[in-house]
Design a protein around this motif. Structure first.
Motif, PDB file in Angstrom:
ATOM      1  N   PRO A  20       0.838  -1.206   0.000  1.00  0.00           N
ATOM      2  CA  PRO A  20       0.000   0.000   0.000  1.00  0.00           C
ATOM      3  C   PRO A  20       0.868   1.251   0.000  1.00  0.00           C
ATOM      4  N   PRO A  21       0.467   2.294  -0.747  1.00  0.00           N
ATOM      5  CA  PRO A  21       1.251   3.523  -0.793  1.00  0.00           C
ATOM      6  C   PRO A  21       1.204   4.300   0.525  1.00  0.00           C
ATOM      7  N   SER A  22       0.218   4.007   1.381  1.00  0.00           N
ATOM      8  CA  SER A  22       0.124   4.649   2.690  1.00  0.00           C
ATOM      9  C   SER A  22      -0.731   3.743   3.566  1.00  0.00           C
ATOM     10  N   SER A  23      -0.806   4.039   4.871  1.00  0.00           N
ATOM     11  CA  SER A  23      -1.643   3.215   5.747  1.00  0.00           C
ATOM     12  C   SER A  23      -3.074   3.746   5.814  1.00  0.00           C
ATOM     13  N   ASP A  24      -3.292   4.965   5.349  1.00  0.00           N
ATOM     14  CA  ASP A  24      -4.577   5.656   5.488  1.00  0.00           C
ATOM     15  C   ASP A  24      -5.473   5.366   4.283  1.00  0.00           C
ATOM     16  N   ALA A  25      -6.654   4.803   4.537  1.00  0.00           N
ATOM     17  CA  ALA A  25      -7.557   4.426   3.442  1.00  0.00           C
ATOM     18  C   ALA A  25      -8.547   5.532   3.069  1.00  0.00           C
ATOM     19  N   SER A  26      -8.358   6.759   3.582  1.00  0.00           N
ATOM     20  CA  SER A  26      -9.227   7.861   3.152  1.00  0.00           C
ATOM     21  C   SER A  26      -9.079   8.076   1.653  1.00  0.00           C
ATOM     22  N   PHE A  27     -10.138   8.595   1.054  1.00  0.00           N
ATOM     23  CA  PHE A  27     -10.068   8.859  -0.382  1.00  0.00           C
ATOM     24  C   PHE A  27     -10.874  10.111  -0.679  1.00  0.00           C
ATOM     25  N   MET A  28     -10.852  10.563  -1.914  1.00  0.00           N
ATOM     26  CA  MET A  28     -11.605  11.771  -2.261  1.00  0.00           C
ATOM     27  C   MET A  28     -12.358  11.587  -3.567  1.00  0.00           C
ATOM     28  N   VAL A  29     -13.424  12.378  -3.658  1.00  0.00           N
ATOM     29  CA  VAL A  29     -14.169  12.468  -4.915  1.00  0.00           C
ATOM     30  C   VAL A  29     -13.891  13.855  -5.460  1.00  0.00           C
ATOM     31  N   GLN A  30     -13.359  13.909  -6.677  1.00  0.00           N
ATOM     32  CA  GLN A  30     -13.002  15.198  -7.273  1.00  0.00           C
ATOM     33  C   GLN A  30     -14.046  15.569  -8.324  1.00  0.00           C
ATOM     34  N   LEU A  31     -14.721  16.693  -8.075  1.00  0.00           N
ATOM     35  CA  LEU A  31     -15.765  17.161  -8.988  1.00  0.00           C
ATOM     36  C   LEU A  31     -15.139  17.730 -10.255  1.00  0.00           C
ATOM     37  N   GLU A  96      -2.977   6.062  -5.082  1.00  0.00           N
ATOM     38  CA  GLU A  96      -1.838   6.975  -4.910  1.00  0.00           C
ATOM     39  C   GLU A  96      -0.585   6.473  -5.608  1.00  0.00           C
ATOM     40  N   ASP A  97      -0.525   5.186  -5.928  1.00  0.00           N
ATOM     41  CA  ASP A  97       0.652   4.686  -6.655  1.00  0.00           C
ATOM     42  C   ASP A  97       0.530   4.920  -8.160  1.00  0.00           C
ATOM     43  N   GLY A  98      -0.539   5.637  -8.589  1.00  0.00           N
ATOM     44  CA  GLY A  98      -0.655   6.008 -10.001  1.00  0.00           C
ATOM     45  C   GLY A  98      -1.415   4.999 -10.838  1.00  0.00           C
ATOM     46  N   PHE A  99      -1.745   3.850 -10.252  1.00  0.00           N
ATOM     47  CA  PHE A  99      -2.491   2.825 -10.980  1.00  0.00           C
ATOM     48  C   PHE A  99      -3.968   3.217 -11.016  1.00  0.00           C
ATOM     49  N   GLY A 100      -4.637   2.991 -12.128  1.00  0.00           N
ATOM     50  CA  GLY A 100      -6.048   3.357 -12.164  1.00  0.00           C
ATOM     51  C   GLY A 100      -6.754   2.868 -13.400  1.00  0.00           C
ATOM     52  N   ARG A 148      -8.093  -3.395 -14.193  1.00  0.00           N
ATOM     53  CA  ARG A 148      -9.166  -2.510 -13.711  1.00  0.00           C
ATOM     54  C   ARG A 148      -9.468  -2.757 -12.224  1.00  0.00           C
ATOM     55  N   GLN A 149      -8.729  -3.650 -11.607  1.00  0.00           N
ATOM     56  CA  GLN A 149      -9.020  -4.013 -10.202  1.00  0.00           C
ATOM     57  C   GLN A 149      -8.148  -3.139  -9.292  1.00  0.00           C
ATOM     58  N   VAL A 150      -8.569  -1.890  -9.105  1.00  0.00           N
ATOM     59  CA  VAL A 150      -7.696  -0.879  -8.496  1.00  0.00           C
ATOM     60  C   VAL A 150      -7.664  -1.016  -6.970  1.00  0.00           C
TER      61      VAL A 150
END
Ligand SMILES: Nc1nc2c(c(=O)[nH]1)N[C@H]1C(S)=C(S)[C@@H](COP(=O)(O)O)O[C@H]1N2
Ligand SMILES: [Mo]
Length: 160
Positions: A20-31, A96-100, A148-150
């Motif tokens: 994992p790129p970090s331990s924090d699983a928070s995420f965001m939705v960007q409008l 966060e590792d750029g995969f998407g 596609r399995q991000v």
């Protein structure tokens, strides 16, 4: 001339990142205007829950694992909950590792109720660990290369 190889989200050979790129699983939705809504996996626990069973993760380098039973909230339900169900034509889901990958509104509309596109926080009736991808996008129709399995969803960006 634009070349699909310049696009990290276009199909490409890929060695999966195990860490994992970090331990924090928070995420965001960007409008589409650039503003971001902060979200946490906790939020998903209070939303209508869905399951995709019989999901395989097909690694071109490391073989196939599964079938898994992933549980979470469908991406369609999540966007509708935010009041954004009509606010995009595509979603870009990146870690966060750029995969998407990108998911079109059309794909969400013809979601198979038995294997919908999910934001998954559980696997095989257990919480999904951060290491295993919390939150993990599951696109059950993809059975070739897991591109596609991000794992570790960090940003869901609305594209109009
Ligand atoms: N964020 C992120 N997700 C990812 C990857 C990655 O490198 N980073 N690799 C993909 C690839 S190529 C594979 S094969 C699977 C591996 O999933 P697993 O680690 O659960 O076996 O994750 C997919 N999701
Ligand atoms: Mo892979």
């Amino acid at each position: 001339m634009p070349n699909s190889s310049d696009d990290p989200l276009a199909p490409h050979a890929h060695e999966p990142n195990p860490d994992p790129p970090s331990s924090d699983a928070s995420f965001m939705v960007q409008l589409s205007d650039g503003r971001c809504l902060g979200c946490s996996p906790e939020l998903l626990k209070s939303l209508p829950r869905s399951v995709s069973a019989n999901v395989f993760i097909v690694s071109t380098g490391h073989g196939t694992s599964g079938p898994f039973r992933f549980e979470g909230v469908t991406l369609a339900d999540f966007m509708a909950f935010l009041g954004l169900g009509e606010a995009f034509s595509k979603l870009e889901i990146v870690s966060e590792d750029g995969f998407g990958t990108r998911v079109t509104k059309g794909e969400l509309e013809k979601n198979d109720p038995l294997s919908p596109i999910l934001l998954a926080d559980r696997i095989d009736n257990r919480p999904l660990s951060r290491r295993a991808g919390l939150l993990r996008l599951i696109v059950p129709s993809e059975r070739d290369d897991a591109l596609r399995q991000v794992k570790w969803v960090y940003r869901i960006r609305l594209l109009i």
